[in-house]
Design a protein around this motif. Structure first.
Motif, PDB file in Angstrom:
ATOM      1  N   THR A 144       0.847  -1.193   0.000  1.00  0.00           N
ATOM      2  CA  THR A 144       0.000   0.000   0.000  1.00  0.00           C
ATOM      3  C   THR A 144       0.882   1.243   0.000  1.00  0.00           C
ATOM      4  OG1 THR A 144      -1.721  -1.159   1.254  1.00  0.00           O
ATOM      5  CG2 THR A 144      -1.825   1.245   1.207  1.00  0.00           C
ATOM      6  N   GLY A 145       0.616   2.155  -0.925  1.00  0.00           N
ATOM      7  CA  GLY A 145       1.394   3.390  -0.992  1.00  0.00           C
ATOM      8  C   GLY A 145       1.381   3.957  -2.390  1.00  0.00           C
ATOM      9  N   GLN A 146       2.237   4.941  -2.627  1.00  0.00           N
ATOM     10  CA  GLN A 146       2.284   5.632  -3.908  1.00  0.00           C
ATOM     11  C   GLN A 146       3.719   5.757  -4.389  1.00  0.00           C
ATOM     12  OE1 GLN A 146       0.822   9.666  -3.782  1.00  0.00           O
ATOM     13  NE2 GLN A 146       1.352  10.100  -5.918  1.00  0.00           N
ATOM     14  N   LYS A 147       3.931   5.497  -5.666  1.00  0.00           N
ATOM     15  CA  LYS A 147       5.207   5.728  -6.327  1.00  0.00           C
ATOM     16  C   LYS A 147       5.003   6.784  -7.415  1.00  0.00           C
ATOM     17  CE  LYS A 147       7.489   2.626  -3.986  1.00  0.00           C
ATOM     18  NZ  LYS A 147       8.618   2.967  -3.085  1.00  0.00           N
ATOM     19  N   ILE A 148       6.078   7.475  -7.764  1.00  0.00           N
ATOM     20  CA  ILE A 148       5.958   8.563  -8.739  1.00  0.00           C
ATOM     21  C   ILE A 148       7.165   8.545  -9.671  1.00  0.00           C
ATOM     22  CG2 ILE A 148       7.164  10.352  -7.394  1.00  0.00           C
ATOM     23  CD1 ILE A 148       4.819  12.246  -8.225  1.00  0.00           C
ATOM     24  N   TRP A 149       7.028   9.211 -10.816  1.00  0.00           N
ATOM     25  CA  TRP A 149       8.053   9.262 -11.857  1.00  0.00           C
ATOM     26  C   TRP A 149       8.376   7.849 -12.355  1.00  0.00           C
ATOM     27  CZ3 TRP A 149       7.217  13.938 -12.557  1.00  0.00           C
ATOM     28  CH2 TRP A 149       7.253  14.877 -11.539  1.00  0.00           C
ATOM     29  N   THR A 150       7.349   7.016 -12.483  1.00  0.00           N
ATOM     30  CA  THR A 150       7.540   5.616 -12.863  1.00  0.00           C
ATOM     31  C   THR A 150       7.468   5.459 -14.375  1.00  0.00           C
ATOM     32  OG1 THR A 150       6.473   5.004 -10.774  1.00  0.00           O
ATOM     33  CG2 THR A 150       6.794   3.268 -12.398  1.00  0.00           C
ATOM     34  N   SER A 151       8.615   5.320 -15.006  1.00  0.00           N
ATOM     35  CA  SER A 151       8.669   5.138 -16.460  1.00  0.00           C
ATOM     36  C   SER A 151       8.067   3.788 -16.841  1.00  0.00           C
ATOM     37  CB  SER A 151      10.122   5.199 -16.944  1.00  0.00           C
ATOM     38  OG  SER A 151      10.732   6.424 -16.585  1.00  0.00           O
ATOM     39  N   LEU A 152       7.333   3.773 -17.956  1.00  0.00           N
ATOM     40  CA  LEU A 152       6.794   2.550 -18.566  1.00  0.00           C
ATOM     41  C   LEU A 152       5.763   1.830 -17.704  1.00  0.00           C
ATOM     42  CD1 LEU A 152      10.132   1.100 -19.998  1.00  0.00           C
ATOM     43  CD2 LEU A 152       8.419   2.435 -21.218  1.00  0.00           C
ATOM     44  N   PRO A 192      -0.913   8.786 -15.775  1.00  0.00           N
ATOM     45  CA  PRO A 192       0.154   9.489 -16.495  1.00  0.00           C
ATOM     46  C   PRO A 192       0.386  10.892 -15.916  1.00  0.00           C
ATOM     47  CG  PRO A 192      -1.440   8.530 -18.004  1.00  0.00           C
ATOM     48  CD  PRO A 192      -2.051   8.440 -16.644  1.00  0.00           C
ATOM     49  N   ILE A 193       1.634  11.343 -15.971  1.00  0.00           N
ATOM     50  CA  ILE A 193       2.005  12.692 -15.537  1.00  0.00           C
ATOM     51  C   ILE A 193       2.309  13.517 -16.778  1.00  0.00           C
ATOM     52  CG2 ILE A 193       3.681  14.065 -14.250  1.00  0.00           C
ATOM     53  CD1 ILE A 193       4.139  11.620 -12.457  1.00  0.00           C
ATOM     54  N   ARG A 194       1.564  14.583 -16.984  1.00  0.00           N
ATOM     55  CA  ARG A 194       1.817  15.468 -18.125  1.00  0.00           C
ATOM     56  C   ARG A 194       2.980  16.402 -17.803  1.00  0.00           C
ATOM     57  NH1 ARG A 194      -1.200  17.333 -22.381  1.00  0.00           N
ATOM     58  NH2 ARG A 194      -1.871  15.184 -22.442  1.00  0.00           N
ATOM     59  N   GLN A 195       4.012  16.382 -18.649  1.00  0.00           N
ATOM     60  CA  GLN A 195       5.197  17.217 -18.444  1.00  0.00           C
ATOM     61  C   GLN A 195       5.062  18.519 -19.234  1.00  0.00           C
ATOM     62  OE1 GLN A 195       6.953  12.954 -19.123  1.00  0.00           O
ATOM     63  NE2 GLN A 195       8.435  14.524 -19.707  1.00  0.00           N
ATOM     64  N   MET A 196       5.990  19.448 -18.971  1.00  0.00           N
ATOM     65  CA  MET A 196       5.926  20.721 -19.683  1.00  0.00           C
ATOM     66  C   MET A 196       6.317  20.568 -21.149  1.00  0.00           C
ATOM     67  SD  MET A 196       9.126  22.832 -18.066  1.00  0.00           S
ATOM     68  CE  MET A 196      10.800  22.193 -17.987  1.00  0.00           C
ATOM     69  N   THR A 197       6.867  19.393 -21.523  1.00  0.00           N
ATOM     70  CA  THR A 197       7.109  19.119 -22.930  1.00  0.00           C
ATOM     71  C   THR A 197       5.824  18.735 -23.659  1.00  0.00           C
ATOM     72  OG1 THR A 197       7.593  16.815 -22.394  1.00  0.00           O
ATOM     73  CG2 THR A 197       9.476  18.332 -22.511  1.00  0.00           C
ATOM     74  N   GLY A 198       4.750  18.509 -22.906  1.00  0.00           N
ATOM     75  CA  GLY A 198       3.489  18.085 -23.495  1.00  0.00           C
ATOM     76  C   GLY A 198       3.339  16.581 -23.565  1.00  0.00           C
ATOM     77  N   THR A 199       4.397  15.832 -23.239  1.00  0.00           N
ATOM     78  CA  THR A 199       4.364  14.373 -23.278  1.00  0.00           C
ATOM     79  C   THR A 199       4.138  13.807 -21.876  1.00  0.00           C
ATOM     80  OG1 THR A 199       6.770  14.314 -23.053  1.00  0.00           O
ATOM     81  CG2 THR A 199       5.873  14.285 -25.290  1.00  0.00           C
ATOM     82  N   SER A 200       3.948  12.494 -21.808  1.00  0.00           N
ATOM     83  CA  SER A 200       3.740  11.819 -20.527  1.00  0.00           C
ATOM     84  C   SER A 200       4.658  10.600 -20.457  1.00  0.00           C
ATOM     85  CB  SER A 200       2.281  11.404 -20.365  1.00  0.00           C
ATOM     86  OG  SER A 200       1.425  12.525 -20.351  1.00  0.00           O
ATOM     87  N   ASP A 201       5.923  10.856 -20.187  1.00  0.00           N
ATOM     88  CA  ASP A 201       6.894   9.765 -20.119  1.00  0.00           C
ATOM     89  C   ASP A 201       6.872   9.062 -18.765  1.00  0.00           C
ATOM     90  OD1 ASP A 201       8.355  10.183 -22.733  1.00  0.00           O
ATOM     91  OD2 ASP A 201       8.620  12.150 -21.828  1.00  0.00           O
ATOM     92  N   PHE A 202       6.303   9.729 -17.770  1.00  0.00           N
ATOM     93  CA  PHE A 202       6.312   9.194 -16.416  1.00  0.00           C
ATOM     94  C   PHE A 202       4.888   9.017 -15.906  1.00  0.00           C
ATOM     95  CE2 PHE A 202       9.976  12.112 -16.871  1.00  0.00           C
ATOM     96  CZ  PHE A 202      10.987  11.157 -16.866  1.00  0.00           C
ATOM     97  N   ASN A 203       4.777   8.293 -14.785  1.00  0.00           N
ATOM     98  CA  ASN A 203       3.459   7.994 -14.231  1.00  0.00           C
ATOM     99  C   ASN A 203       3.500   8.005 -12.709  1.00  0.00           C
ATOM    100  OD1 ASN A 203       2.081   6.701 -16.881  1.00  0.00           O
ATOM    101  ND2 ASN A 203       4.157   5.908 -16.683  1.00  0.00           N
ATOM    102  N   GLU A 204       2.338   8.208 -12.121  1.00  0.00           N
ATOM    103  CA  GLU A 204       2.120   7.916 -10.717  1.00  0.00           C
ATOM    104  C   GLU A 204       1.525   6.513 -10.640  1.00  0.00           C
ATOM    105  OE1 GLU A 204       0.619  11.618  -8.270  1.00  0.00           O
ATOM    106  OE2 GLU A 204      -0.424  11.529 -10.195  1.00  0.00           O
TER     107      GLU A 204
END
Length: 383
Positions: A144-152, A192-204
């Motif tokens: 139980t918990g949260q991870k962030i900046w998770t690629s793929l 998905p996390i929207r970045q300032m590049t407009g893409t979503s390479d990372f996720n929560e």
């Protein structure tokens, strides 16, 4: 060890180039491409001695493969995290059963992985992990918990998760390295996390009682910190040399832009271009030297400091050589893509994070100071 390329390595390079030239143009979606690589024996080079990989390849040949893959413009790898991070970690810390279960599917491109390390409030300070894993009477952990900046995370079949299994522990004590299946509807949510590049390479990634089997603990309960630190060392291995090939290609495009715009006539710009080229050469030879000597204490942190700052300065230079034109570009208005960036603009914006992700510069300097130079440890809890 004198790290150099032999005649056998040069022949291997020609084989790699020939295969890539034949197959890259027809590369399909990313998971299919992983299977293509696996079928041809290009995943898990060097694992063959344990019977888990495909081809048997020396360290120099692994470097050759990584360099040529980057040089030919092949698609980004979905299997990178499983092959280059989890694979070596299991070989070093896993049981025979874990190796037999997880390495072959990685080697044939059938199972993809993501990394569950960073959390809100526990990114570079990884010892602050709060995700918990409770062992039930049935021999299953509930995570139980949260991870962030998770690629793929949206593509992955499995996630290796650093979680706290001792509720009374603090910092790096009481952490455990768990292998968690991602296909658990209602127990795992990926956003998905929207970045300032407009893409979503990372996720929560949110874990709500996600199941992990006790036999999928790597290194033993409570040994997660040791396993996690070992994995971070693998993160700076052969793949950094492939990364540098990509850097060289980006630098070449910045030089071309400077010539087109006339900025190369400015002696300050010209000096910055030459400095970027020289620093990239130093990074390459330092990486080869480190690999040849089997790794040095603090080498991963030094490498991260070098390339993070270098790439960020390249992004700034990419904007400088274009002048005012760097601030404008094609516009594409849609709910999913409010704007479209060209290659140089994407480089500039994305590279702002280079000195933060993967361990911030401050953390890397602390590691070098304390673990390599032997300086006094930084006081904890001092405001």
């Amino acid at each position: 060890m004198d790290f150099g390329f032999t005649a056998e390595d040069r022949a291997f390079r020609e084989e790699v180039r020939a295969w890539l030239s034949e197959h890259v143009a027809g590369a399909q979606e990313r998971r299919t491409w992983e299977r293509t690589l696996g079928k041809a024996g290009w995943i898990g080079l060097g694992w063959a001695e344990g019977g888990y990989g495909n081809r048997s390849a020396t360290l120099t040949q692994q470097v050759v493969w990584a360099e040529e893959y980057a040089r030919c413009g092949a698609p980004p790898r979905s299997g990178h995290i499983g092959e280059n991070l989890l694979g070596p970690t299991l070989l070093a810390h896993g049981t025979d059963e874990q190796k037999a279960r997880f390495l072959p599917p990685i080697a044939v491109g059938e199972e993809l992985w993501c990394q569950g390390y960073s959390e809100p409030g526990a990114g570079s300070d990884l010892a602050g992990v709060r995700t918990k894993a409770d062992l039930g009477s049935d021999g299953t952990y509930r995570v139980t918990g949260q991870k962030i900046w998770t690629s793929l995370a949206r593509e992955a079949d499995w996630c290796f998760v650093l979680a706290r299994t001792d509720p009374d522990s603090t910092r790096h004590h009481g952490l455990t390295f768990l292998l968690v299946p991602m296909d658990q509807p209602g127990r795992i949510e990926v956003r998905p996390i929207r970045q300032m590049t407009g893409t979503s390479d990372f996720n929560e990634v949110f874990f709500d009682g996600a199941h992990a089997r006790v036999e999928h603990v790597v290194g033993g309960e409570g040994a997660g910190w040791t396993v996690a630190m070992g994995l971070l060392g693998f993160e700076r291995g052969v793949s950094t040399l492939a990364q540098q090939i990509g850097f060289a290609q980006e630098l070449g495009r910045v030089v071309e832009a400077a010539v087109r715009s006339g900025a190369v006539g400015d002696p300050v710009v010209r000096e910055r271009l030459v400095r970027q080229w020289a620093e990239l050469r130093v990074m390459r030879w330092n990486a080869l030297r480190t690999l040849g000597r089997g790794g040095d204490a603090g080498a991963p942190s030094a490498a991260k400091l070098l390339w993070g700052g270098w790439h960020q300065r390249l992004g700034e230079l990419a904007m400088q050589v274009r002048g005012a034109a760097a601030g404008v570009g094609p516009v594409q208005w849609s709910p999913s893509a409010p704007y479209e960036l060209d290659e140089a603009q994407h480089l500039f914006l994305f590279s702002r994070a280079d000195t933060i992700y993967g361990g911030s510069d401050q953390i890397q300097r602390t590691i070098i100071a304390e673990r390599v130079l032997g300086l006094p440890r930084e006081p904890k809890g001092v405001v």
